[in-house]
Design an enzyme around this catalytic site. Structure first.
Site, PDB file in Angstrom:
ATOM      1  N   GLU A  35       5.671  -0.866   8.543  1.00  0.00           N
ATOM      2  CA  GLU A  35       5.772   0.581   8.732  1.00  0.00           C
ATOM      3  C   GLU A  35       7.220   1.056   8.714  1.00  0.00           C
ATOM      4  O   GLU A  35       7.596   1.976   9.432  1.00  0.00           O
ATOM      5  CB  GLU A  35       5.096   0.978  10.050  1.00  0.00           C
ATOM      6  CG  GLU A  35       3.614   0.657  10.072  1.00  0.00           C
ATOM      7  CD  GLU A  35       2.930   0.998  11.375  1.00  0.00           C
ATOM      8  OE1 GLU A  35       3.554   1.633  12.253  1.00  0.00           O
ATOM      9  OE2 GLU A  35       1.754   0.631  11.518  1.00  0.00           O
ATOM     10  N   CYS A  36       8.028   0.470   7.882  1.00  0.00           N
ATOM     11  CA  CYS A  36       9.459   0.755   7.798  1.00  0.00           C
ATOM     12  C   CYS A  36       9.735   1.568   6.530  1.00  0.00           C
ATOM     13  O   CYS A  36       9.006   1.464   5.538  1.00  0.00           O
ATOM     14  CB  CYS A  36      10.219  -0.574   7.745  1.00  0.00           C
ATOM     15  SG  CYS A  36      12.004  -0.441   7.553  1.00  0.00           S
ATOM     16  N   GLY A  37      10.783   2.351   6.564  1.00  0.00           N
ATOM     17  CA  GLY A  37      11.188   3.073   5.370  1.00  0.00           C
ATOM     18  C   GLY A  37      11.533   2.149   4.212  1.00  0.00           C
ATOM     19  O   GLY A  37      11.476   2.546   3.046  1.00  0.00           O
ATOM     20  N   THR A  39       9.804  -0.652   3.611  1.00  0.00           N
ATOM     21  CA  THR A  39       8.611  -1.429   3.269  1.00  0.00           C
ATOM     22  C   THR A  39       8.327  -1.456   1.763  1.00  0.00           C
ATOM     23  O   THR A  39       7.903  -2.494   1.245  1.00  0.00           O
ATOM     24  CB  THR A  39       7.388  -0.940   4.066  1.00  0.00           C
ATOM     25  OG1 THR A  39       7.696  -1.054   5.464  1.00  0.00           O
ATOM     26  CG2 THR A  39       6.149  -1.761   3.759  1.00  0.00           C
TER      27      THR A  39
END
Length: 169
Positions: A35-37, A39
Site C-alpha cells: 500500500e505504498c506510493g 508499490t
C-alpha cells in the site's frame, strides 16, 4: 567473512529459504509494501527479473510494515498484491528491516551499504540492495530510484565473472 548467501529467511508461502540457493547469481533485494506510493515498482522489478533472469539475475522481495503501516496484510493479502502486478520472483514473509528486531540479512545489508551520509537505517519501502555473484553488497538504491534506472548497475554486476571455488576446496 559473512556474505548474503550465508543467510536464510522464511518464504511468504511457508518454509525457510537459504539464500545460498542463488549463490553465483546477482541479486536485487528489496523491502516491499502493498500500500505504498512506490508499490507500482513491482512491475519494474518483475520486468528486470524477466529481462535478466537467463543471465543469473534474481529479484527477492521482503515485505515490511515499518513505514507508514503500508504492509498491514497477512500472507494472502501480500500474495494478492504480487499477483496484481504479475510478480513471479520470490516474496518472503514479512520482516522488519530496522530496529532491534531487524532481520539479520537486513542488518548485514545496511552495514555493507550504508545510506546517505553514512546512515544505516532504511528510510522507506522499496529500498534496493544490489548483490554481486560473490555475495558482496555492491550498492544501495533509494526508494525513489525506479527499477528501470538500475539497468546499468545490473549489467555491470552481471558482467563480473562468477566467483571461483572457495579457497581450500
Amino acid at each position: 567473512m559473512t556474505d548474503v548467501f550465508d543467510f536464510s529467511a522464511p518464504l511468504l508461502a511457508g518454509g525457510e529459504q537459504p539464500l545460498a540457493a542463488w549463490r553465483g547469481d546477482v541479486l536485487l533485494i528489496v523491502n516491499v509494501a502493498s500500500e505504498c506510493g512506490f508499490t507500482p515498482q513491482y512491475e519494474g522489478l518483475q520486468a528486470l527479473a524477466e529481462r535478466y533472469g537467463e543471465r543469473g539475475f534474481r529479484v527477492l522481495g521482503f515485505p515490511c510494515n515499518q513505514f507508514g503501516g503500508q504492509e498491514p496484510g497477512d500472507a494472502g493479502q501480500i500474495r494478492a498484491c504480487g499477483t496484481r502486478f504479475g510478480v513471479s520472483f520470490p516474496v518472503f514473509a514479512k520482516v522488519e528491516v530496522n530496529g532491534t528486531e531487524a532481520h539479520p540479512l537486513f542488518r548485514h545489508l545496511k552495514e555493507q551499504a550504508p545510506g546517505a551520509l553514512g546512515t544505516q537505517g532504511i528510510k522507506w519501502n522499496f529500498t534496493k540492495f544490489l548483490v554481486g555473484r560473490d555475495g558482496r553488497v555492491i550498492r544501495r538504491f533509494a526508494p525513489q530510484k525506479k527499477p528501470s534506472e538500475l539497468v546499468q548497475a545490473i549489467e555491470v554486476a552481471l558482467d563480473e565473472p562468477p566467483p571461483g571455488p572457495p579457497s581450500g576446496a
